[in-house]
Design a protein around this motif. Structure first.
Motif, PDB file in Angstrom:
ATOM      1  N   ARG A 146      -2.372   8.806  -7.828  1.00 35.30           N
ATOM      2  CA  ARG A 146      -1.895   7.613  -7.330  1.00 35.30           C
ATOM      3  C   ARG A 146      -1.419   6.524  -8.201  1.00 35.30           C
ATOM      4  NH1 ARG A 146      -6.421   5.931  -3.009  1.00 35.30           N
ATOM      5  NH2 ARG A 146      -4.992   4.106  -2.728  1.00 35.30           N
ATOM      6  N   LEU A 147      -2.481   6.282  -9.284  1.00 28.44           N
ATOM      7  CA  LEU A 147      -1.812   5.472 -10.241  1.00 28.44           C
ATOM      8  C   LEU A 147      -0.594   5.912 -11.160  1.00 28.44           C
ATOM      9  CD1 LEU A 147      -5.562   4.670 -11.793  1.00 28.44           C
ATOM     10  CD2 LEU A 147      -4.003   3.020 -10.863  1.00 28.44           C
ATOM     11  N   GLU A 148      -0.398   7.161 -11.494  1.00 32.15           N
ATOM     12  CA  GLU A 148       0.742   7.529 -12.029  1.00 32.15           C
ATOM     13  C   GLU A 148       1.903   7.246 -11.291  1.00 32.15           C
ATOM     14  OE1 GLU A 148       0.387  11.807 -12.849  1.00 32.15           O
ATOM     15  OE2 GLU A 148      -1.158  11.428 -14.144  1.00 32.15           O
ATOM     16  N   VAL A 149       1.982   7.351  -9.650  1.00 30.19           N
ATOM     17  CA  VAL A 149       2.907   7.158  -8.764  1.00 30.19           C
ATOM     18  C   VAL A 149       3.299   5.651  -8.930  1.00 30.19           C
ATOM     19  CG1 VAL A 149       3.607   6.905  -6.347  1.00 30.19           C
ATOM     20  CG2 VAL A 149       2.425   9.068  -7.306  1.00 30.19           C
ATOM     21  N   TYR A 150       1.990   4.676  -9.078  1.00 35.50           N
ATOM     22  CA  TYR A 150       2.064   3.332  -9.110  1.00 35.50           C
ATOM     23  C   TYR A 150       3.098   2.738 -10.381  1.00 35.50           C
ATOM     24  CZ  TYR A 150       1.110  -1.590  -9.756  1.00 35.50           C
ATOM     25  OH  TYR A 150       1.222  -3.039  -9.959  1.00 35.50           O
ATOM     26  N   HIS A 151       2.476   3.645 -11.528  1.00 36.35           N
ATOM     27  CA  HIS A 151       3.232   3.211 -12.861  1.00 36.35           C
ATOM     28  C   HIS A 151       4.608   3.420 -12.917  1.00 36.35           C
ATOM     29  CE1 HIS A 151      -0.499   1.936 -14.347  1.00 36.35           C
ATOM     30  NE2 HIS A 151      -1.084   3.006 -14.639  1.00 36.35           N
ATOM     31  N   THR A 152       5.051   4.446 -11.832  1.00 35.17           N
ATOM     32  CA  THR A 152       6.387   5.304 -12.257  1.00 35.17           C
ATOM     33  C   THR A 152       7.343   4.285 -11.317  1.00 35.17           C
ATOM     34  OG1 THR A 152       5.708   7.347 -12.824  1.00 35.17           O
ATOM     35  CG2 THR A 152       7.737   7.165 -11.810  1.00 35.17           C
ATOM     36  N   GLU A 153       6.689   4.218 -10.032  1.00 32.87           N
ATOM     37  CA  GLU A 153       7.640   3.513  -8.896  1.00 32.87           C
ATOM     38  C   GLU A 153       7.504   2.400  -8.711  1.00 32.87           C
ATOM     39  OE1 GLU A 153       7.171   6.026  -5.383  1.00 32.87           O
ATOM     40  OE2 GLU A 153       7.692   7.734  -6.267  1.00 32.87           O
ATOM     41  N   THR A 154       6.325   1.779  -8.659  1.00 30.40           N
ATOM     42  CA  THR A 154       6.158   0.378  -8.272  1.00 30.40           C
ATOM     43  C   THR A 154       6.011  -0.804  -9.414  1.00 30.40           C
ATOM     44  OG1 THR A 154       4.970   0.922  -6.222  1.00 30.40           O
ATOM     45  CG2 THR A 154       4.677  -1.218  -6.888  1.00 30.40           C
ATOM     46  N   GLU A 155       5.488  -0.326 -10.436  1.00 33.51           N
ATOM     47  CA  GLU A 155       5.278  -1.230 -11.569  1.00 33.51           C
ATOM     48  C   GLU A 155       6.752  -1.724 -12.032  1.00 33.51           C
ATOM     49  OE1 GLU A 155       1.716  -1.343 -14.525  1.00 33.51           O
ATOM     50  OE2 GLU A 155       3.182  -0.029 -14.977  1.00 33.51           O
TER      51      GLU A 155
END
Length: 215
Positions: free
Chosen positions: A172-181
């Motif tokens: 979930r953190l990887e997705v956050y870093h890729t998409e939301t950050e």
């Protein structure tokens, strides 16, 4: 005020959003609530979202954007709102800009809750839920039950949800870093971002957030 709240999973966005919205007297608009409301009310967008979800597919940005637009146009949001979970990517952020521009308003701030990745994993992976009542939530470090694996309230078995495993949290953190950050940089270019540490007690973080917003 019109505010976007950003932060990784486990940053406490939902908790802070509720406190900030109350302090600022504006509605807290969360993506989860938008989906639940539209699906339960059987709106066109809700039915469309449900069809994607039942098929195990991601709900398109257009559906999420439509739900958010409808909610922001409600009377209680006329003087402001706090968005939690939307926008989730740059495309949604650009769409939000267009929605606000059409309404002749603009964002006042983007509040970025900062938490070290190891702390996020510790917060989420340490959660334990009661099998008898999911409202009974404990934490192996911050709110440990008196007896390991046993709910203090009803004596039910405590377990770790699959979504709370360390492996899942890191994904979930990887997705956050890729998409939301990336939206943080997007809004930083507009001088809207206020970054605060989300470490500490809830009221301490709220105080830091209110101070940042006063700027």
């Amino acid at each position: 005020m019109r505010i976007v709240l950003v932060g990784p999973p486990g940053a406490g966005k939902g908790t802070q959003a509720a406190y900030l919205a109350k302090n600022l007297d504006i509605p807290h608009i969360s993506t989860g609530d938008l989906f639940r409301a539209n699906i339960s009310q059987g709106t066109a967008l809700g039915l469309e979202a449900q069809s994607y979800m039942k098929a195990g597919q991601l709900v398109p940005d257009s559906v999420t954007i439509g739900m958010a637009k409808d909610r922001m146009e409600q009377p209680d949001a006329a003087n402001g709102f706090l968005l939690d979970g939307f926008p989730r990517n740059v495309a949604q952020a650009e769409a939000l800009d267009e929605i606000l521009k059409a309404g002749h308003v603009q964002l006042d701030a983007v509040l970025d809750l900062e938490v070290p990745e190891d702390e996020v994993v510790k917060r989420i992976a340490g959660r334990r839920i009661c099998r008898n009542d999911s409202a009974h939530v404990f934490h192996v470090t911050y709110n440990a039950p008196k007896t390991e694996g046993v709910c203090d309230v009803c004596g039910g078995e405590l377990y770790q949800r699959d979504d709370d495993s360390e492996e899942t949290v890191r994904r979930r953190l990887e997705v956050y870093h890729t998409e939301t950050e990336p939206i943080i940089d997007y809004y930083r270019s507009q001088n809207l971002v206020e970054t605060i540490s989300a470490l500490g007690k809830v009221d301490e973080v709220t105080a830091k957030a209110m101070t940042a917003l006063k700027k």
